[in-house]
Design an enzyme around this catalytic site. Structure first.
Site, PDB file in Angstrom:
ATOM      1  N   SER A 430       0.820  -1.218   0.000  1.00  0.00           N
ATOM      2  CA  SER A 430       0.000   0.000   0.000  1.00  0.00           C
ATOM      3  C   SER A 430       0.851   1.264   0.000  1.00  0.00           C
ATOM      4  O   SER A 430       0.347   2.349  -0.281  1.00  0.00           O
ATOM      5  CB  SER A 430      -0.926   0.004   1.222  1.00  0.00           C
ATOM      6  OG  SER A 430      -0.181  -0.135   2.410  1.00  0.00           O
ATOM      7  N   HIS A 451      -2.385  -2.803  -6.088  1.00  0.00           N
ATOM      8  CA  HIS A 451      -2.835  -2.426  -4.750  1.00  0.00           C
ATOM      9  C   HIS A 451      -4.355  -2.492  -4.643  1.00  0.00           C
ATOM     10  O   HIS A 451      -5.069  -1.679  -5.221  1.00  0.00           O
ATOM     11  CB  HIS A 451      -2.337  -1.007  -4.429  1.00  0.00           C
ATOM     12  CG  HIS A 451      -2.780  -0.518  -3.086  1.00  0.00           C
ATOM     13  ND1 HIS A 451      -3.006   0.816  -2.814  1.00  0.00           N
ATOM     14  CD2 HIS A 451      -3.060  -1.179  -1.923  1.00  0.00           C
ATOM     15  CE1 HIS A 451      -3.397   0.942  -1.569  1.00  0.00           C
ATOM     16  NE2 HIS A 451      -3.441  -0.237  -1.007  1.00  0.00           N
ATOM     17  N   GLU A 463      -5.161   0.016  -7.760  1.00  0.00           N
ATOM     18  CA  GLU A 463      -4.065   0.810  -8.318  1.00  0.00           C
ATOM     19  C   GLU A 463      -3.058  -0.138  -8.964  1.00  0.00           C
ATOM     20  O   GLU A 463      -2.562  -1.055  -8.303  1.00  0.00           O
ATOM     21  CB  GLU A 463      -3.348   1.602  -7.215  1.00  0.00           C
ATOM     22  CG  GLU A 463      -4.095   2.809  -6.720  1.00  0.00           C
ATOM     23  CD  GLU A 463      -3.312   3.548  -5.629  1.00  0.00           C
ATOM     24  OE1 GLU A 463      -3.061   4.743  -5.797  1.00  0.00           O
ATOM     25  OE2 GLU A 463      -2.962   2.907  -4.617  1.00  0.00           O
ATOM     26  N   ASN A 501      -2.905   6.628  -1.184  1.00  0.00           N
ATOM     27  CA  ASN A 501      -2.355   6.799   0.164  1.00  0.00           C
ATOM     28  C   ASN A 501      -1.463   8.034   0.261  1.00  0.00           C
ATOM     29  O   ASN A 501      -1.383   8.664   1.324  1.00  0.00           O
ATOM     30  CB  ASN A 501      -1.599   5.545   0.603  1.00  0.00           C
ATOM     31  CG  ASN A 501      -2.542   4.480   1.126  1.00  0.00           C
ATOM     32  OD1 ASN A 501      -3.586   4.789   1.678  1.00  0.00           O
ATOM     33  ND2 ASN A 501      -2.195   3.220   0.932  1.00  0.00           N
TER      34      ASN A 501
END
Length: 716
Positions: A430, A451, A463, A501
């Site tokens: 992540s 991800h 992702e 993130n």
């Protein structure tokens, strides 16, 4: 041939039955654009004037019936002045009414998808014959509007107010049998019998066996409800729908209001009421943002389709590391039809992964969405193993071990040695750089990030992260696999935290600063939930896991020390030190107790305030506007930086990533749309008011340049 155009043809079949066929040239689907509407108008004129026509069947020359209106075209219309938009809407409605008024019976043969305007075309006919594969519905509320081609007028008169309210306000698709049960469909038949059944039905009307005028008559009249029935149907529904939709999505309630006002009127007056409310909704920022998101979603689907042409086929997959995340990935792959090998280092991990998959499948069985046999079939597609041997014939592996660089390096190097020559290796990391993770690999060109977001079965985004040496074929293969799992893949370039993130942690940084300065965490959560987030930042951190967030925050701080490294001890540090890890151990910013269904329910915990005293200033009041600004500015500015740094190639992909990945309020359109709607110059000025809080609050030079030059992220 009675009429021949680019979207519609009309020909005489037999015994006075004509066929009007929708077949929009140059397009894979039929839709109501200006061309189609004009040709429908011209067709109706020709049909009305042709004395040889005794009945009409409406068909499609494509696999779908009509998917709806051309949204891009309609969005352009929404920028017109209200009076002009109202006139355009009434002109379009006059075409449907003229079709409805034809002096002979009309039968609509629905072969596939009929949504929005396509469904409203069906409602304008006298009878509807549906193939058993057809799917119909009025999804306009999902775009911030409601049906505008007569749907709110005709549907309640055909199926009753209660059914119409449910169909219009939920915006769901329905299968043919569900449509038959409520009266939207008159007959459901296999696809190969659709045409003949529709023609025979038209003949029965012509012969007088069926009274098509009696069938048509209720659509001209007011709704058959007395005052008490009307109040029960509409007022009760308004209260319930308002509670479900919330204050940020006004279209469902406005649709009920339109149906209620129109219920005492005949068709033509009722259509004017519908048009007025439709225009009101079309002029809202909610409609503009939701329609743009729909168009962006279509663009993402097209990009994924383009990638699929270069992709290698994934017929069998693998996941390295079981547990909750590995089990979720295994479930999703197996459920969508791709067998998967689930490898872990111990039986306990495998058991946990299988339990996770089984739990999700049991829920489907309990809700009647899957049979027990179907559940067994899916579980049989998951092969749990403790050794690498079973991975030698898979096409793609997702590494999902603990988020630690050295552990991931070891696991990736080991598994690479077991894979077939052309197999693709991916990491579900992540935050850790894909280029960094690729260092021990012999074939970094066949490695990239994949991800998933937790919970895997619910979160739509994946992702796909391109490392420094990742090949285009690898990216294409992973995009295609993500698509086969029912996910929306967005390809991003490598950096700590990637897209979602990297943007999320400045938002958490804003939260940490607010707590430090004396804000109340419960108030912050409530304000941000009213803003439109599914949960406030404190609650979100508890769901993510305080330990997970603390680790990810360190990775982000190392990657972007200028703005993400803190120079103070935060609330997150305190909770982590106290082993309050959030929902996973029932103590975090809140404490958690199981509800009747065993789900964790949050409760305010008085102990937290005492714990945080050492790292927070004395409590003080913050206005709602202040909290929103301090939370949203860092998130929005990091989104700008991701675009400027080419982490994501377009503004719409950045915004879609936030909406699909972390639940950014869809009605606000995304972070970049939020800046643009505020005004880029105005946003920069707002950020400058908080500049003393540090680099997280300071606009980039390029953003200031955009403000100065009047540039935009989006054209509309």
């Amino acid at each position: 041939m009675i009429y021949e155009g680019q979207a519609i043809t009309v020909k005489l079949l037999e015994e006075g039955i004509a066929e009007l066929q929708f077949n929009l040239q140059g397009e894979s689907v039929n839709k109501f654009n200006k061309q189609t509407l004009l040709e429908l108008q011209q067709s109706v004129v020709e049909l009305k004037a042709n004395s040889a026509v005794k009945g009409l069947v409406v068909t499609s020359g494509k696999d779908v019936f009509i998917v709806g209106a051309d949204i891009g075209e309609f969005l352009d219309n929404f920028s017109l002045p209200e009076e002009e938009l109202m006139e355009l809407n009434l002109q379009a409605n006059a075409i449907f009414s003229a079709f409805e008024d034809l002096p002979f019976p009309t039968v609509i043969a629905v072969n596939g998808i009929a949504l929005g305007g396509g469904m409203e075309m069906c409602l304008a006919g006298d009878y509807r014959v549906m193939a058993d594969t057809a799917r119909v519905g009025l999804p306009e509320v999902k775009l911030g509007i409601y049906p505008g081609f007569g749907g709110t007028v005709r549907l309640p008169r055909l199926v009753g107010a209660d059914n119409a309210i449910e169909w219009i306000c939920a915006g769901k698709e329905h299968d043919a049998e569900s449509a038959r049960k409520v009266g939207v469909a008159d007959v459901v038949v296999p696809l190969d019998k659709l045409h003949d059944t529709a023609v025979n039905l038209a003949k029965r009307c012509v012969s007088g066996e069926l009274d098509y005028l009696a069938k048509r008559q209720p659509k001209y009249e007011k709704l058959k409800l007395n005052n008490i029935e009307s109040m029960m149907a509409f007022e009760t529904s308004k209260a319930y729908v308002a509670s479900q939709a919330g204050p940020n999505y006004p279209a469902p309630v406005e649709a009920i209001k339109a149906m209620q006002k129109a219920s005492t009127k005949g068709r033509d007056e009722a259509l004017k009421i519908e048009a007025k409310g439709f225009v009101k909704m079309a002029k809202t920022s909610v409609a503009k943002n939701l329609i743009n998101l729909f168009l962006h979603d279509q663009a993402l689907k097209k990009q994924a389709k383009d990638y699929q042409e270069k992709a290698a086929k994934v017929t069998k997959a693998g996941v390295l590391g079981a547990g909750i995340m590995g089990g979720g990935i295994a479930y999703q792959s197996a459920y969508k039809g791709t067998p998967i090998v689930m490898k872990d280092i111990n039986q306990q991990g495998l058991d946990l992964g299988l339990q996770e998959a089984a739990k999700l499948l049991v829920k489907r069985v309990d809700k009647g969405r899957m049979s027990a046999a179907g559940m067994a079939e899916v579980l049989n597609r998951i092969v749990p193993v403790l050794s690498y041997g079973e991975l030698n014939n898979v096409d793609l592996v997702v590494e999902a071990v603990v988020e630690n660089l050295s552990i991931k390096h070891k696991a990736l190097a080991e598994v690479e040695g077991q894979l077939a020559e052309n197999a693709v290796l991916t990491s579900n990391t992540s935050t850790i750089s894909i280029t960094e993770l690729a260092k021990p690999l012999k074939h970094p060109e066949r490695f990239c990030g994949m991800h998933f977001f937790n919970p895997v079965h619910m979160m739509p985004l994946v992702e796909v992260i391109r490392g420094e040496k990742t090949s285009e074929e690898t990216v294409a293969t992973v995009v295609a696999y993500a698509k086969s799992l029912g996910k929306t893949p967005i390809v991003v370039n490598d950096c700590p935290g990637f897209l979602v993130n990297r943007i999320l942690f400045p938002y958490f940084g804003g939260f940490a600063l607010l707590l430090r300065d004396g804000a109340d965490l419960v108030q912050i959560d409530k304000v941000m939930e009213r803003f439109g987030w599914p949960m406030g930042p404190a609650y979100l951190l508890d769901v993510v896991g305080i330990d997970t967030a603390a680790h990810a925050e360190k990775v982000m701080a190392d990657g972007f020390p200028d703005r993400m490294k803190r120079d103070f001890k935060s609330a997150l540090d305190v909770l982590f030190a106290e082993k309050r890890y959030g929902q996973k151990n029932s103590l975090g910013f809140y404490r958690y107790e199981p509800d009747k269904r065993g789900k964790p329910k949050k409760k305010v915990d008085a102990d937290v305030q005492a714990l945080l005293k050492e790292v927070t200033q004395p409590s003080r009041e913050f206005t709602e506007e202040e909290i929103i600004a301090r939370m949203m500015i860092p998130l929005c500015l990091e989104t700008v930086r991701c675009l400027e740094d080419n982490i994501v190639v377009s503004a719409h992909e950045a915004d879609m990533g936030l909406i699909y990945g972390i639940g950014f309020p869809p009605f606000r359109g995304g972070a970049l749309r939020y800046i643009q709607d505020m005004g880029i110059a105005e946003f920069c000025a707002l950020a400058d008011q908080y500049a003393e809080l540090g680099p997280l609050y300071q606009p980039t030079a390029k953003l200031r340049e955009m403000a100065k030059n009047g540039q935009l992220f989006f054209d509309n």
